[in-house]
Motif scaffolding. Structure first.
Motif, mmCIF file in Angstrom:
data_model
loop_
_atom_site.group_PDB
_atom_site.id
_atom_site.type_symbol
_atom_site.label_atom_id
_atom_site.label_comp_id
_atom_site.label_asym_id
_atom_site.label_seq_id
_atom_site.Cartn_x
_atom_site.Cartn_y
_atom_site.Cartn_z
ATOM 1 N N TYR A 16 0.951 -1.160 0.070
ATOM 2 C CA TYR A 16 0.034 -0.026 -0.185
ATOM 3 C C TYR A 16 0.976 1.429 -0.036
ATOM 4 O O TYR A 16 1.453 1.358 0.961
ATOM 5 C CB TYR A 16 -0.948 -0.078 1.338
ATOM 6 C CG TYR A 16 -1.911 -1.275 1.259
ATOM 7 C CD1 TYR A 16 -3.106 -0.827 0.866
ATOM 8 C CD2 TYR A 16 -1.822 -2.449 1.591
ATOM 9 C CE1 TYR A 16 -4.193 -1.860 0.974
ATOM 10 C CE2 TYR A 16 -2.647 -3.432 1.654
ATOM 11 C CZ TYR A 16 -3.704 -3.181 1.396
ATOM 12 O OH TYR A 16 -4.739 -4.289 1.189
ATOM 13 N N GLU A 53 -7.274 9.233 1.779
ATOM 14 C CA GLU A 53 -7.519 7.781 2.002
ATOM 15 C C GLU A 53 -6.822 7.129 3.187
ATOM 16 O O GLU A 53 -7.391 6.236 3.561
ATOM 17 C CB GLU A 53 -7.385 7.296 0.744
ATOM 18 C CG GLU A 53 -8.341 7.459 -0.528
ATOM 19 C CD GLU A 53 -8.041 6.295 -1.781
ATOM 20 O OE1 GLU A 53 -8.782 6.660 -2.667
ATOM 21 O OE2 GLU A 53 -7.084 5.930 -1.736
ATOM 22 N N GLU A 56 -8.846 6.713 6.107
ATOM 23 C CA GLU A 56 -10.445 5.875 6.102
ATOM 24 C C GLU A 56 -10.301 4.763 6.914
ATOM 25 O O GLU A 56 -9.141 4.061 7.188
ATOM 26 C CB GLU A 56 -10.615 5.275 4.673
ATOM 27 C CG GLU A 56 -10.818 6.451 3.625
ATOM 28 C CD GLU A 56 -11.279 6.128 2.225
ATOM 29 O OE1 GLU A 56 -11.231 5.109 1.924
ATOM 30 O OE2 GLU A 56 -11.356 6.975 1.220
ATOM 31 N N PRO A 57 -11.265 4.393 7.542
ATOM 32 C CA PRO A 57 -11.249 3.345 8.631
ATOM 33 C C PRO A 57 -10.568 2.013 8.033
ATOM 34 O O PRO A 57 -9.878 1.324 9.029
ATOM 35 C CB PRO A 57 -12.936 2.881 9.037
ATOM 36 C CG PRO A 57 -13.617 4.366 8.703
ATOM 37 C CD PRO A 57 -12.753 4.912 7.571
ATOM 38 N N LYS A 58 -10.762 1.775 6.802
ATOM 39 C CA LYS A 58 -10.117 0.332 6.439
ATOM 40 C C LYS A 58 -8.584 0.441 6.248
ATOM 41 O O LYS A 58 -8.074 -0.632 6.548
ATOM 42 C CB LYS A 58 -10.917 -0.150 5.097
ATOM 43 C CG LYS A 58 -10.638 1.046 3.912
ATOM 44 C CD LYS A 58 -11.264 0.637 2.665
ATOM 45 C CE LYS A 58 -11.034 1.659 1.509
ATOM 46 N NZ LYS A 58 -11.700 1.300 0.208
ATOM 47 N N PHE A 59 -8.106 1.546 6.209
ATOM 48 C CA PHE A 59 -6.852 1.704 5.928
ATOM 49 C C PHE A 59 -6.289 2.205 7.549
ATOM 50 O O PHE A 59 -5.161 1.511 7.880
ATOM 51 C CB PHE A 59 -6.413 2.908 5.198
ATOM 52 C CG PHE A 59 -4.712 2.932 5.032
ATOM 53 C CD1 PHE A 59 -4.203 2.054 4.133
ATOM 54 C CD2 PHE A 59 -3.998 3.927 5.886
ATOM 55 C CE1 PHE A 59 -2.515 1.924 4.122
ATOM 56 C CE2 PHE A 59 -2.505 3.768 5.835
ATOM 57 C CZ PHE A 59 -2.079 2.878 5.187
ATOM 58 N N LYS A 61 -7.087 0.538 10.002
ATOM 59 C CA LYS A 61 -7.164 -0.687 10.578
ATOM 60 C C LYS A 61 -5.819 -1.419 10.132
ATOM 61 O O LYS A 61 -5.273 -2.346 11.137
ATOM 62 C CB LYS A 61 -8.153 -1.712 9.964
ATOM 63 C CG LYS A 61 -9.622 -1.260 10.784
ATOM 64 C CD LYS A 61 -10.759 -2.030 10.280
ATOM 65 C CE LYS A 61 -12.214 -1.755 11.104
ATOM 66 N NZ LYS A 61 -13.177 -2.316 10.487
ATOM 67 N N THR A 72 1.262 -6.378 3.085
ATOM 68 C CA THR A 72 0.437 -7.314 3.695
ATOM 69 C C THR A 72 0.921 -8.460 3.072
ATOM 70 O O THR A 72 1.088 -8.488 1.904
ATOM 71 C CB THR A 72 -1.133 -7.197 3.592
ATOM 72 O OG1 THR A 72 -1.542 -6.841 2.158
ATOM 73 C CG2 THR A 72 -1.528 -5.933 4.080
#
Length: 330
Positions: A16, A53, A56-59, A61, A72
């Motif tokens: 990422y 971005e 944002e919650p998904k990142f 985390k 990852t």
């Protein structure tokens, strides 16, 4: 720019990242150079800092500090460039993969590598980068992407970054503590970006002392050791750190201050040598296409009309392909 492959362990590594973040670009380049040097297949996921971005919650985390790059490996999440490179070295150093540290962990070469990693990775790169934007008179010849307009924008970002982080912290209760601590560090702590001229003089002294230690180390490689890299015959993690540091310094316009023109001849020779290495060329590849892509992605995130969205999508697809092909061939 996407490289989609299996890493051979049943999962696919995903990196990422964002193209043109001057705060995290050095960290990204370190990771990219290590991946290319070790020949580890990976795929990529853009996290647009332009569109925020990273908050944002998904990142969050993946990385509650809202920082790229993040790697990852299946369900494993590895933030921070140092940890990423160490993870790659621990898990991808056999068979088809290259190696960046000696197999004998207690060897003298291994100790030297760690000594220079500790030296180079503790240098305040963000403070130097944004401090240069605030005090452009410090440099002689900044190079793209550090154009005058970009330096001006970075100066404004440095003034307001802690405010922006606190604003996002208030919107994300689950990650509020971590983000508030980061905001405090940006404003007053180790990550402080708004440096006075006197503080910048101290920052520059820190870099000068570190590079003098590098010069002395390189000058010790005489005779049959003249072809050695920083810490020995092996091209190591310490070389990745040094290569990307020099790249940042030359882009900012500090080469005359720190090594060029015979000031540090061994370091200057090293710089010319490292530029020819394939992993360095691939990791540091930068073009206006990447800048255009960041702008188009921002348009896509913010556009409200179908025509604008379609135009942005087409532009992103074309430029992504160009960048991917260029990097693949380099």
């Amino acid at each position: 720019m996407t490289s989609i492959n299996s890493n051979g362990n049943g999962n696919a590594l995903k990196l990422y990242y964002w193209y043109t973040s001057f705060y995290s670009q050095r960290l990204l380049l370190q990771v990219l150079m290590a991946l290319y040097e070790k020949r580890v297949p990976f795929k990529t996921q853009i996290v647009s800092l332009l569109a925020e971005e990273q908050y944002e919650p998904k990142f969050l985390k993946l990385n509650p500090r809202a920082e790229v790059p993040v790697l990852t490996d299946g369900v494993k999440v590895i933030p921070d460039s140092t940890r990423i490179i160490e993870y790659l070295e621990d898990n991808f150093s056999n068979g088809q993969f290259g190696q960046l540290t000696p197999k004998e962990k207690g060897s003298e070469e291994s100790k030297t590598i760690q000594k220079f990693r500790d030296l180079l990775e503790t240098l305040p790169i963000p403070a130097l980068t944004f401090g240069t934007a605030i005090h452009p008179e410090l440099v002689d010849n900044p190079k793209p992407p550090f154009t005058p307009s970009v330096l001006k924008q970075m100066k404004e970002n440095a003034k307001n970054r802690h405010v922006v982080i606190r604003g996002h912290a208030e919107k994300a209760p689950e990650f509020q503590k971590v983000l508030m601590e980061k905001a405090a560090a940006v404003e007053h702590g180790a990550l402080k970006l708004n440096r006075t001229r006197e503080e910048m003089d101290e920052v520059l002294k820190e870099f000068d002392l570190a590079l003098q230690k590098v010069e002395l180390q390189l000058s010790s490689h005489t005779g049959d050791k003249s072809a050695w890299w920083l810490c020995g015959e092996m091209f190591s993690i310490a070389d990745v750190d040094l290569a990307i540091l020099l790249n940042r310094l030359i882009c900012l316009g500090y080469e005359l201050k720190f090594w060029a023109g015979g000031k540090r001849p061994f370091l200057e020779t090293y710089w010319h040598k490292i530029q020819k290495r394939d992993s360095f060329k691939r990791a540091t590849y930068f073009s206006t296409n990447a800048v255009h892509l960041t702008k188009l992605r921002g348009i896509l995130k913010q556009s409200k009309t179908l025509l604008a969205s379609l135009t942005a999508v087409m532009g992103i697809a074309i430029i992504s392909y160009i960048i991917y092909r260029r990097v693949s061939k380099s």
